[in-house]
Design a protein around this motif. Structure first.
Motif, PDB file in Angstrom:
ATOM      1  N   ASN A  79       0.852  -1.433  -0.102  1.00  0.00           N
ATOM      2  CA  ASN A  79       0.160   0.009   0.084  1.00  0.00           C
ATOM      3  C   ASN A  79       0.869   1.258   0.106  1.00  0.00           C
ATOM      4  O   ASN A  79       1.687   1.329   0.982  1.00  0.00           O
ATOM      5  CB  ASN A  79      -1.002   0.034   1.131  1.00  0.00           C
ATOM      6  CG  ASN A  79      -1.926  -1.211   1.177  1.00  0.00           C
ATOM      7  OD1 ASN A  79      -2.366  -1.366   0.299  1.00  0.00           O
ATOM      8  ND2 ASN A  79      -2.357  -1.540   2.207  1.00  0.00           N
ATOM      9  N   HIS A 137      -4.201  -5.277  -4.782  1.00  0.00           N
ATOM     10  CA  HIS A 137      -3.055  -5.700  -3.769  1.00  0.00           C
ATOM     11  C   HIS A 137      -1.894  -4.691  -3.907  1.00  0.00           C
ATOM     12  O   HIS A 137      -0.825  -4.966  -3.449  1.00  0.00           O
ATOM     13  CB  HIS A 137      -2.694  -6.925  -4.108  1.00  0.00           C
ATOM     14  CG  HIS A 137      -3.531  -8.035  -3.379  1.00  0.00           C
ATOM     15  ND1 HIS A 137      -2.930  -9.178  -2.507  1.00  0.00           N
ATOM     16  CD2 HIS A 137      -4.759  -8.122  -3.471  1.00  0.00           C
ATOM     17  CE1 HIS A 137      -4.241  -9.825  -1.959  1.00  0.00           C
ATOM     18  NE2 HIS A 137      -5.114  -9.415  -2.814  1.00  0.00           N
ATOM     19  N   LYS A 144      -7.371  -0.278   3.319  1.00  0.00           N
ATOM     20  CA  LYS A 144      -6.901  -1.329   3.347  1.00  0.00           C
ATOM     21  C   LYS A 144      -7.232  -2.126   2.008  1.00  0.00           C
ATOM     22  O   LYS A 144      -7.591  -3.358   1.681  1.00  0.00           O
ATOM     23  CB  LYS A 144      -7.732  -2.497   4.199  1.00  0.00           C
ATOM     24  CG  LYS A 144      -7.096  -2.084   5.590  1.00  0.00           C
ATOM     25  CD  LYS A 144      -7.511  -2.880   6.799  1.00  0.00           C
ATOM     26  CE  LYS A 144      -7.726  -2.487   8.057  1.00  0.00           C
ATOM     27  NZ  LYS A 144      -8.721  -1.551   8.418  1.00  0.00           N
ATOM     28  N   ASN A 147     -10.773  -3.033   1.062  1.00  0.00           N
ATOM     29  CA  ASN A 147     -11.406  -4.080   2.138  1.00  0.00           C
ATOM     30  C   ASN A 147     -12.603  -3.388   2.856  1.00  0.00           C
ATOM     31  O   ASN A 147     -13.606  -3.906   3.465  1.00  0.00           O
ATOM     32  CB  ASN A 147     -10.505  -4.821   2.940  1.00  0.00           C
ATOM     33  CG  ASN A 147      -9.848  -6.070   2.284  1.00  0.00           C
ATOM     34  OD1 ASN A 147     -10.611  -6.951   2.235  1.00  0.00           O
ATOM     35  ND2 ASN A 147      -8.650  -5.831   2.226  1.00  0.00           N
ATOM     36  N   HIS A 161     -12.656  -4.718  -2.509  1.00  0.00           N
ATOM     37  CA  HIS A 161     -11.477  -5.693  -2.736  1.00  0.00           C
ATOM     38  C   HIS A 161     -11.869  -7.227  -2.890  1.00  0.00           C
ATOM     39  O   HIS A 161     -11.312  -7.821  -3.964  1.00  0.00           O
ATOM     40  CB  HIS A 161     -10.710  -5.650  -1.229  1.00  0.00           C
ATOM     41  CG  HIS A 161      -9.367  -6.419  -1.445  1.00  0.00           C
ATOM     42  ND1 HIS A 161      -8.153  -5.667  -1.387  1.00  0.00           N
ATOM     43  CD2 HIS A 161      -9.100  -7.969  -1.323  1.00  0.00           C
ATOM     44  CE1 HIS A 161      -7.299  -6.526  -1.550  1.00  0.00           C
ATOM     45  NE2 HIS A 161      -7.848  -8.013  -1.225  1.00  0.00           N
TER      46      HIS A 161
HETATM   47  N1  ADE Z   1      -4.606  -5.367   4.348  1.00  0.00           N
HETATM   48  C1  ADE Z   1      -4.423  -3.998   4.083  1.00  0.00           C
HETATM   49  N2  ADE Z   1      -4.018  -3.532   2.681  1.00  0.00           N
HETATM   50  C2  ADE Z   1      -4.434  -4.527   1.974  1.00  0.00           C
HETATM   51  C3  ADE Z   1      -4.432  -5.036   0.920  1.00  0.00           C
HETATM   52  N3  ADE Z   1      -4.053  -3.924  -0.076  1.00  0.00           N
HETATM   53  N4  ADE Z   1      -4.652  -6.193   0.222  1.00  0.00           N
HETATM   54  C4  ADE Z   1      -5.212  -7.048   1.010  1.00  0.00           C
HETATM   55  N5  ADE Z   1      -5.063  -7.032   2.385  1.00  0.00           N
HETATM   56  C5  ADE Z   1      -4.733  -5.626   2.840  1.00  0.00           C
END
Ligand code: ADE
Ligand code: ZN
Ligand code: ZN
Length: 255
Positions: A79, A137, A144, A147, A161
């Motif tokens: 990230n 990802h 996140k 998510n 996500h």
């Molecule tokens: N948790 C935090 N960031 C995420 C991401 N980009 N993909 C999957 N799980 C995560």
């Protein structure tokens, strides 16, 4: 009774979240299998005891529930701000997808490492190259990787996500072998072009697609056929790239 049966079917999908679903990883593995050099094929056959890349591609998700392996959980994604390149962005203390891929390559490459270690990191690598091509990802931290962005998928609760990990691909209704065969129709020239670049270029490409995906849906939006129609091309393209590039990484590794 019917409800209990339904729950039994739903339970696995409710409990295992957060991964480029099994189908996505297997498609990537299956495509890669068709583009290996003889040398890579032989090395893989030995290290994977004859198992296919598709078969081992989900291993890194299977071990997630085991706390012994918790230090690897940050390797599944990376990230950073959408307007930045990975190279310029602040890095996580826990490692990330790129750190993970580089570590795997380093360990598998060195024949002096214990065989069991090389096997473990090889299976991780097969998986992580898949994750690298799931745009969410290579995403941003605030939500996140989508998510935290709740949406509906054909009337069921989901999040952005998850739509990209599995809802889109599963609702397409093809098996991983069918999808892989379908997506593997590229000319030699196209394949070479796709296999160009470094993991830094590939993560940037995913990151840019990710930015587009963040604009594709509002919180709470009801997604379904129209969304599939609009975004399946991107999904399929990423699966194809993942497969061809996995072959490239493995061919280089065992050259
Ligand atoms: N948790 C935090 N960031 C995420 C991401 N980009 N993909 C999957 N799980 C995560
Ligand atoms: Zn995921
Ligand atoms: Zn993963």
């Amino acid at each position: 009774m019917k409800k209990i049966i339904l729950l039994l079917f739903l339970l696995p999908t409710l409990t295992f979240s957060n991964y480029w679903g099994k189908t996505g990883h297997r498609v990537t593995g299956h495509i890669a299998e068709n583009h290996l050099t003889g040398k890579a094929k032989r090395a893989l056959k030995d290290l994977l005891d004859g198992h296919s890349l598709a078969f081992v591609s989900t291993y890194a998700d299977e071990i997630k529930a085991d706390r012994t392996f918790s230090k690897f959980s940050a390797w599944h994604y990376v990230n950073y701000p959408l307007d930045m390149r990975y190279e310029d962005a602040p890095k996580s203390d826990y490692g990330d997808l790129i750190v993970g891929i580089e570590k795997c390559i380093e360990i598998v490459k060195n024949k002096d490492n214990p065989r069991a270690n090389r096997v473990f990191y090889l299976k991780m690598l097969v998986h992580l190259i898949g994750d690298l091509h799931q745009p969410l990802h290579a995403s941003r931290a605030e939500d996140k990787g989508g998510n935290d962005i709740q949406v509906q998928w054909f009337g069921e609760g989901s999040n952005l996500h998850r739509v990209w990990d599995k809802n889109l691909i599963e609702s397409y209704g093809m098996t991983y072998t069918e999808l892989a065969n379908e997506l593997d129709q590229v000319s030699r020239k196209e394949r070479k072009k796709i296999q160009e670049g470094t993991i830094y270029d590939w993560v940037q490409e995913s990151h840019e697609i990710c930015a587009e995906i963040y604009n594709s849906a509002q919180i709470g939006e009801k997604l379904g056929y129209q969304y599939s129609y609009k975004y399946n091309d991107i999904l399929f393209q990423q699966l194809q790239r993942g497969g061809l590039r996995l072959a490239k990484v493995l061919n280089d590794l065992f050259a």
